[in-house]
Design a protein around this motif. Structure first.
Motif, PDB file in Angstrom:
ATOM      1  N   SER A 127       0.807  -1.220   0.000  1.00  0.00           N
ATOM      2  CA  SER A 127       0.000   0.000   0.000  1.00  0.00           C
ATOM      3  C   SER A 127       0.843   1.275   0.000  1.00  0.00           C
ATOM      4  O   SER A 127       0.300   2.378   0.016  1.00  0.00           O
ATOM      5  CB  SER A 127      -0.931   0.011   1.216  1.00  0.00           C
ATOM      6  N   ALA A 128       2.166   1.146  -0.051  1.00  0.00           N
ATOM      7  CA  ALA A 128       3.048   2.325  -0.008  1.00  0.00           C
ATOM      8  C   ALA A 128       2.737   3.320  -1.124  1.00  0.00           C
ATOM      9  O   ALA A 128       2.784   4.530  -0.912  1.00  0.00           O
ATOM     10  CB  ALA A 128       4.515   1.893  -0.085  1.00  0.00           C
ATOM     11  N   ALA A 129       2.402   2.833  -2.309  1.00  0.00           N
ATOM     12  CA  ALA A 129       2.116   3.725  -3.431  1.00  0.00           C
ATOM     13  C   ALA A 129       0.881   4.586  -3.181  1.00  0.00           C
ATOM     14  O   ALA A 129       0.698   5.611  -3.833  1.00  0.00           O
ATOM     15  CB  ALA A 129       1.925   2.923  -4.717  1.00  0.00           C
ATOM     16  N   PHE A 130       0.036   4.196  -2.219  1.00  0.00           N
ATOM     17  CA  PHE A 130      -1.182   4.932  -1.905  1.00  0.00           C
ATOM     18  C   PHE A 130      -1.095   5.666  -0.572  1.00  0.00           C
ATOM     19  O   PHE A 130      -2.051   6.282  -0.136  1.00  0.00           O
ATOM     20  CB  PHE A 130      -2.375   3.968  -1.860  1.00  0.00           C
ATOM     21  N   THR A 131       0.040   5.574   0.088  1.00  0.00           N
ATOM     22  CA  THR A 131       0.189   6.117   1.439  1.00  0.00           C
ATOM     23  C   THR A 131       0.944   7.436   1.421  1.00  0.00           C
ATOM     24  O   THR A 131       1.924   7.592   0.702  1.00  0.00           O
ATOM     25  CB  THR A 131       0.921   5.103   2.338  1.00  0.00           C
ATOM     26  N   PHE A 132       0.441   8.357   2.247  1.00  0.00           N
ATOM     27  CA  PHE A 132       1.078   9.666   2.424  1.00  0.00           C
ATOM     28  C   PHE A 132       1.260   9.901   3.912  1.00  0.00           C
ATOM     29  O   PHE A 132       0.378   9.600   4.714  1.00  0.00           O
ATOM     30  CB  PHE A 132       0.212  10.783   1.828  1.00  0.00           C
ATOM     31  N   PHE A 133       2.432  10.442   4.278  1.00  0.00           N
ATOM     32  CA  PHE A 133       2.690  10.800   5.662  1.00  0.00           C
ATOM     33  C   PHE A 133       2.266  12.248   5.859  1.00  0.00           C
ATOM     34  O   PHE A 133       2.708  13.133   5.125  1.00  0.00           O
ATOM     35  CB  PHE A 133       4.170  10.632   6.004  1.00  0.00           C
ATOM     36  N   ARG A 134       1.392  12.456   6.845  1.00  0.00           N
ATOM     37  CA  ARG A 134       0.924  13.807   7.124  1.00  0.00           C
ATOM     38  C   ARG A 134       1.862  14.485   8.099  1.00  0.00           C
ATOM     39  O   ARG A 134       2.342  13.870   9.045  1.00  0.00           O
ATOM     40  CB  ARG A 134      -0.469  13.791   7.776  1.00  0.00           C
ATOM     41  N   SER A 135       2.087  15.782   7.880  1.00  0.00           N
ATOM     42  CA  SER A 135       2.814  16.587   8.859  1.00  0.00           C
ATOM     43  C   SER A 135       2.065  17.901   9.010  1.00  0.00           C
ATOM     44  O   SER A 135       1.449  18.393   8.061  1.00  0.00           O
ATOM     45  CB  SER A 135       4.265  16.810   8.434  1.00  0.00           C
ATOM     46  N   TYR A 136       2.113  18.448  10.204  1.00  0.00           N
ATOM     47  CA  TYR A 136       1.323  19.625  10.543  1.00  0.00           C
ATOM     48  C   TYR A 136       2.213  20.696  11.150  1.00  0.00           C
ATOM     49  O   TYR A 136       3.036  20.398  12.017  1.00  0.00           O
ATOM     50  CB  TYR A 136       0.238  19.216  11.552  1.00  0.00           C
ATOM     51  N   ARG A 142       1.040  19.017   5.241  1.00  0.00           N
ATOM     52  CA  ARG A 142       1.776  18.532   4.070  1.00  0.00           C
ATOM     53  C   ARG A 142       1.599  17.027   4.010  1.00  0.00           C
ATOM     54  O   ARG A 142       1.449  16.364   5.033  1.00  0.00           O
ATOM     55  CB  ARG A 142       3.259  18.876   4.159  1.00  0.00           C
ATOM     56  N   PHE A 143       1.675  16.489   2.778  1.00  0.00           N
ATOM     57  CA  PHE A 143       1.464  15.065   2.546  1.00  0.00           C
ATOM     58  C   PHE A 143       2.629  14.526   1.728  1.00  0.00           C
ATOM     59  O   PHE A 143       2.745  14.794   0.538  1.00  0.00           O
ATOM     60  CB  PHE A 143       0.142  14.845   1.810  1.00  0.00           C
ATOM     61  N   GLY A 150      10.441  12.354   0.231  1.00  0.00           N
ATOM     62  CA  GLY A 150      10.883  13.686  -0.182  1.00  0.00           C
ATOM     63  C   GLY A 150       9.981  14.336  -1.209  1.00  0.00           C
ATOM     64  O   GLY A 150      10.150  15.504  -1.538  1.00  0.00           O
ATOM     65  N   TRP A 151       9.010  13.605  -1.734  1.00  0.00           N
ATOM     66  CA  TRP A 151       8.046  14.142  -2.696  1.00  0.00           C
ATOM     67  C   TRP A 151       6.718  14.384  -1.984  1.00  0.00           C
ATOM     68  O   TRP A 151       6.207  13.491  -1.308  1.00  0.00           O
ATOM     69  CB  TRP A 151       7.846  13.181  -3.860  1.00  0.00           C
ATOM     70  N   PHE A 152       6.172  15.586  -2.163  1.00  0.00           N
ATOM     71  CA  PHE A 152       4.966  16.003  -1.471  1.00  0.00           C
ATOM     72  C   PHE A 152       3.849  16.325  -2.455  1.00  0.00           C
ATOM     73  O   PHE A 152       4.111  16.807  -3.567  1.00  0.00           O
ATOM     74  CB  PHE A 152       5.244  17.261  -0.635  1.00  0.00           C
ATOM     75  N   GLY A 164      -0.276  17.457  -8.130  1.00  0.00           N
ATOM     76  CA  GLY A 164       0.937  16.737  -8.491  1.00  0.00           C
ATOM     77  C   GLY A 164       1.812  16.460  -7.291  1.00  0.00           C
ATOM     78  O   GLY A 164       1.361  16.494  -6.143  1.00  0.00           O
ATOM     79  N   LEU A 165       3.081  16.208  -7.564  1.00  0.00           N
ATOM     80  CA  LEU A 165       4.092  15.957  -6.540  1.00  0.00           C
ATOM     81  C   LEU A 165       5.283  16.868  -6.801  1.00  0.00           C
ATOM     82  O   LEU A 165       5.639  17.116  -7.955  1.00  0.00           O
ATOM     83  CB  LEU A 165       4.545  14.502  -6.577  1.00  0.00           C
ATOM     84  N   SER A 166       5.878  17.356  -5.721  1.00  0.00           N
ATOM     85  CA  SER A 166       7.059  18.209  -5.850  1.00  0.00           C
ATOM     86  C   SER A 166       7.967  17.980  -4.653  1.00  0.00           C
ATOM     87  O   SER A 166       7.508  17.628  -3.571  1.00  0.00           O
ATOM     88  CB  SER A 166       6.656  19.686  -5.909  1.00  0.00           C
ATOM     89  N   ARG A 167       9.246  18.211  -4.879  1.00  0.00           N
ATOM     90  CA  ARG A 167      10.222  18.121  -3.789  1.00  0.00           C
ATOM     91  C   ARG A 167      10.375  19.442  -3.058  1.00  0.00           C
ATOM     92  O   ARG A 167      10.812  19.475  -1.924  1.00  0.00           O
ATOM     93  CB  ARG A 167      11.597  17.730  -4.325  1.00  0.00           C
ATOM     94  N   HIS A 168      10.049  20.526  -3.747  1.00  0.00           N
ATOM     95  CA  HIS A 168      10.354  21.848  -3.190  1.00  0.00           C
ATOM     96  C   HIS A 168       9.144  22.764  -3.208  1.00  0.00           C
ATOM     97  O   HIS A 168       8.373  22.776  -4.160  1.00  0.00           O
ATOM     98  CB  HIS A 168      11.484  22.506  -3.985  1.00  0.00           C
ATOM     99  N   HIS A 169       9.047  23.533  -2.146  1.00  0.00           N
ATOM    100  CA  HIS A 169       8.052  24.603  -2.087  1.00  0.00           C
ATOM    101  C   HIS A 169       8.709  25.817  -2.739  1.00  0.00           C
ATOM    102  O   HIS A 169       9.759  26.267  -2.308  1.00  0.00           O
ATOM    103  CB  HIS A 169       7.706  24.901  -0.623  1.00  0.00           C
TER     104      HIS A 169
END
Length: 182
Positions: A127-136, A142-143, A150-152, A164-169
Motif C-alpha cells: 500500500s506504499a504507493a497509496f500512502t502519504f505521511f501527514r505533517s502539521y 503537508r502530505f 521527499g516528494w509532497f 501533483g508531486l514536488s520536492r520543493h516549495h
C-alpha cells in the motif's frame, strides 16, 4: 442433564470438525474520514477528464469540489501519521509511481486508481504507493509520498492545474494545505 450436555458437546465437536467456528473474531474495521482540502491560495480540488485539479470554484461551480476521504494506514509507523487518500467516497485513491517516472520534471507520477480505500490498509507494504505521511505546522498540512520519500502533494500557483508531486516549495509549487473535517 448429562445427556443434554453430552449431546451439546458432540454437536460442537462435529461443527469444529466440519470447519465451522461458532465464534469468529470480527474483522478489523477501518473508519473512513471525510475531509475538505484546499491549498494556501484557497484553491479547491475538483475532477475533470479523470484528473484531480486545483482551482478557485465560485457560485454553482462550488458544487464540483471533491471531498477527500482518508483512512489511517497501520502498516507504517503511526508517528508519521500515514494515511491513504481517495475521492468519490473512497472508491478512487491517489497513488504514486515508485521511483522517478512520467512527471515532466522527473517527478513521480500522481494518478487516481479505482481501488477501495478500506481494502488498501490490509495489503501492508504493497500500500506504499497509496500512502502519504501527514505533517502539521502552523495550521497547515503537508502530505509526503511513502513510496517516494521527499516528494509532497502539491498544487500549481496557477489555477485549474493538476494536483501533483514536488520536492520543493517554491513560487510555482504549493505544498501546504488546509485539511478540515466535513
Amino acid at each position: 442433564m448429562a445427556s443434554t450436555l453430552a449431546l451439546l458437546l458432540l454437536l460442537l465437536l462435529r461443527a469444529e470438525a466440519e470447519g465451522f467456528a461458532p465464534c469468529q473474531a470480527p474483522a478489523l474495521q477501518t473508519k473512513v474520514f471525510q475531509y475538505r482540502i484546499w491549498d494556501v491560495n484557497q484553491k479547491s480540488l475538483y475532477l475533470r477528464d479523470d484528473q484531480l485539479l486545483a482551482g478557485h470554484l465560485q457560485g454553482a461551480n462550488a458544487a464540483l469540489e471533491e471531498k477527500v476521504y482518508w483512512v489511517p494506514n497501520r502498516a507504517f509507523e503511526p508517528a508519521r501519521q500515514p494515511v491513504i487518500l481517495g475521492i468519490r467516497n473512497g472508491t478512487r485513491c491517489l497513488g504514486t509511481g515508485t521511483g522517478t517516472g512520467t512527471g515532466t520534471d522527473g517527478a513521480p507520477a500522481l494518478r487516481l486508481q479505482d481501488v477501495d480505500i478500506r481494502e488498501l490498509p490490509s495489503t501492508g507494504d504493497a500500500s506504499a504507493a497509496f500512502t502519504f505521511f501527514r505533517s502539521y505546522k502552523d495550521g497547515l498540512w503537508r502530505f509526503e509520498s511513502a513510496a517516494n520519500p521527499g516528494w509532497f502533494l502539491c498544487t500549481s500557483a496557477r489555477g485549474h492545474q493538476p494536483l501533483g508531486l514536488s520536492r520543493h516549495h517554491d513560487a510555482t509549487h504549493l505544498l501546504d494545505f488546509y485539511f478540515q473535517l466535513c
